[in-house]
Write a protein that holds these residues in place. Structure first.
Motif, PDB file in Angstrom:
ATOM      1  N   UNK A   5      -5.228  10.754  -6.679  1.00 40.49           N
ATOM      2  CA  UNK A   5      -6.338  10.246  -7.490  1.00 40.49           C
ATOM      3  C   UNK A   5      -5.845   9.523  -8.743  1.00 40.49           C
ATOM      4  N   UNK A   6      -4.560   9.678  -9.094  1.00 41.77           N
ATOM      5  CA  UNK A   6      -3.997   9.019 -10.274  1.00 41.77           C
ATOM      6  C   UNK A   6      -3.159   7.795  -9.906  1.00 41.77           C
ATOM      7  N   UNK A   7      -3.187   7.393  -8.647  1.00 38.41           N
ATOM      8  CA  UNK A   7      -2.296   6.321  -8.191  1.00 38.41           C
ATOM      9  C   UNK A   7      -2.651   4.991  -8.850  1.00 38.41           C
ATOM     10  N   UNK A   8      -1.603   4.232  -9.174  1.00 35.76           N
ATOM     11  CA  UNK A   8      -1.738   2.875  -9.693  1.00 35.76           C
ATOM     12  C   UNK A   8      -0.938   1.933  -8.791  1.00 35.76           C
ATOM     13  N   UNK A   9      -1.059   0.643  -9.045  1.00 38.59           N
ATOM     14  CA  UNK A   9      -0.377  -0.333  -8.192  1.00 38.59           C
ATOM     15  C   UNK A   9       1.126  -0.102  -8.151  1.00 38.59           C
ATOM     16  N   UNK A  10       1.713   0.300  -9.275  1.00 40.49           N
ATOM     17  CA  UNK A  10       3.159   0.495  -9.347  1.00 40.49           C
ATOM     18  C   UNK A  10       3.614   1.636  -8.445  1.00 40.49           C
ATOM     19  N   UNK A  11       2.732   2.563  -8.139  1.00 44.12           N
ATOM     20  CA  UNK A  11       3.113   3.731  -7.328  1.00 44.12           C
ATOM     21  C   UNK A  11       3.479   3.355  -5.891  1.00 44.12           C
TER      22      UNK A  11
END
Length: 345
Positions: A307-313
């Motif tokens: 739920x905390x994922x961002x594009x960089x992940x």
């Protein structure tokens, strides 16, 4: 279940008994190359695992089914050959000339989940326990005496149980026999792979207390693998969380359970059932199944479910960094990682 009053040796003075570096196990799906000449596909069961086990501690290992817990245990025992990586026991490389497998397996023993399949149905309980020492050069008389002494130590009267066969014992009694057999070679470390998961709760509590007593009496070090988080919290000094063949987080038991640093650890702990009506789980903490280990996601392997994922992940694989007492593989805790929640470099 009451908390474990640990009289352990896992404080700052403890030293690593076991060091694992870059451990991998890839299982090939087919022999040779693919139909079109490309590389053959593999199941990345364990894919670059690094951790330490300190002398005198209990390291709990948790994670969903298929995360690589049991494969890691078998790699530690060299029951299956690693694809890459190194296991160092007390400063010596396992399987090398300085520490041959026979000597290593005398010092490290394993207790499996299936208590019946672990025992030879044609051997008496006494003979099963004495078999290992005899293979390692102990006389028959001494091996038998050691077997009877260990039966008594695990709560089975030798006069009643020594001449019985495995099918004549209950599941809890057979697991006590397996623990006695593991101790027969006087090891320094015992790996317990779901050793209490098949037992009912009353027997489970007895076996857990037995393990704590034996650890204190024999100065043992444990690697305790389980899917039961309450049991892991009770018995462990430190906990390692695995996800899809990698280590997500490692930290002291109480710190990790009270303040998890990795989003996967938080979701995993949210699944623990509670008897408190004020702490009901009203939302699903984690949805979906783990990704396919044949073709794992790029970057952080947890990002498709996070739920905390961002594009960089999805592009950068997070290294493990120290966060308070925990070591965590998450870009949120890495300065300058590019994640919106990360601190600037």
């Amino acid at each position: 279940m009451a908390q474990n009053p640990r009289g352990d040796n896992s404080g700052p003075q403890a030293e690593p008994l076991l060091k694992v570096g870059g451990l991998k196990k890839h299982f090939a799906l087919t022999k040779g190359t693919s139909l079109f000449g490309g590389q053959r596909k593999v199941v990345r069961a364990v894919d670059g695992v690094d951790f330490e086990v300190m002398k005198g501690e209990t390291l709990g290992v948790v994670g969903e089914s298929g995360c690589g817990k049991s494969t890691t245990a078998r790699l530690l025992m060299q029951l299956i050959e690693p694809s890459a990586g190194e296991v160092v026991f007390d400063g010596r490389v396992v399987g090398s000339r300085e520490l041959p497998l026979k000597e290593f397996r005398r010092q490290v023993q394993m207790v499996f989940q299936d208590s019946y399949a672990s025992l030879n149905p044609r051997l008496t309980i006494e003979d099963s326990i004495a078999f290992g020492p005899r293979v390692h050069g102990v006389s028959a008389r001494e091996a038998t005496a050691r077997a009877r002494d260990l039966l008594a130590r695990v709560g089975l009267q030798p006069d009643r149980f020594a001449e019985r066969y495995p099918h004549e014992l209950s599941g809890g009694q057979r697991q006590r026999v397996n623990i006695a057999r593991a101790l027969a070679l006087q090891p320094r470390m015992v790996i317990l792979d779901e050793a209490v998961s098949a037992l009912d709760k009353s027997v489970e509590a007895q076996v857990l207390n037995l393990l704590l007593d034996l650890k204190s009496d024999f100065g043992l070090t444990y690697v305790f693998i389980s899917h039961d988080l309450n049991v892991v919290r009770f018995i462990s000094d430190r906990v390692m969380v695995m996800y899809l063949g990698k280590v997500a987080e490692v930290g002291p038991s109480e710190a990790l359970f009270d303040q998890p640093a990795h989003p996967y650890t938080s979701a995993l702990l949210s699944s623990m059932p509670s008897m408190d009506p004020d702490h009901r789980t009203e939302e699903v903490p984690l949805s979906g199944d783990p990704p396919n280990p044949i073709d794992p996601p790029s970057g952080c392997r947890f990002h498709p479910r996070c739920s905390h994922a961002a594009a960089v992940c999805s592009t950068i694989e997070p290294p493990r960094v120290l966060r308070a007492q925990q070591s965590v593989a998450c870009l949120i805790h890495q300065r300058g990682s590019g994640h919106p929640q990360a601190l600037p470099a």
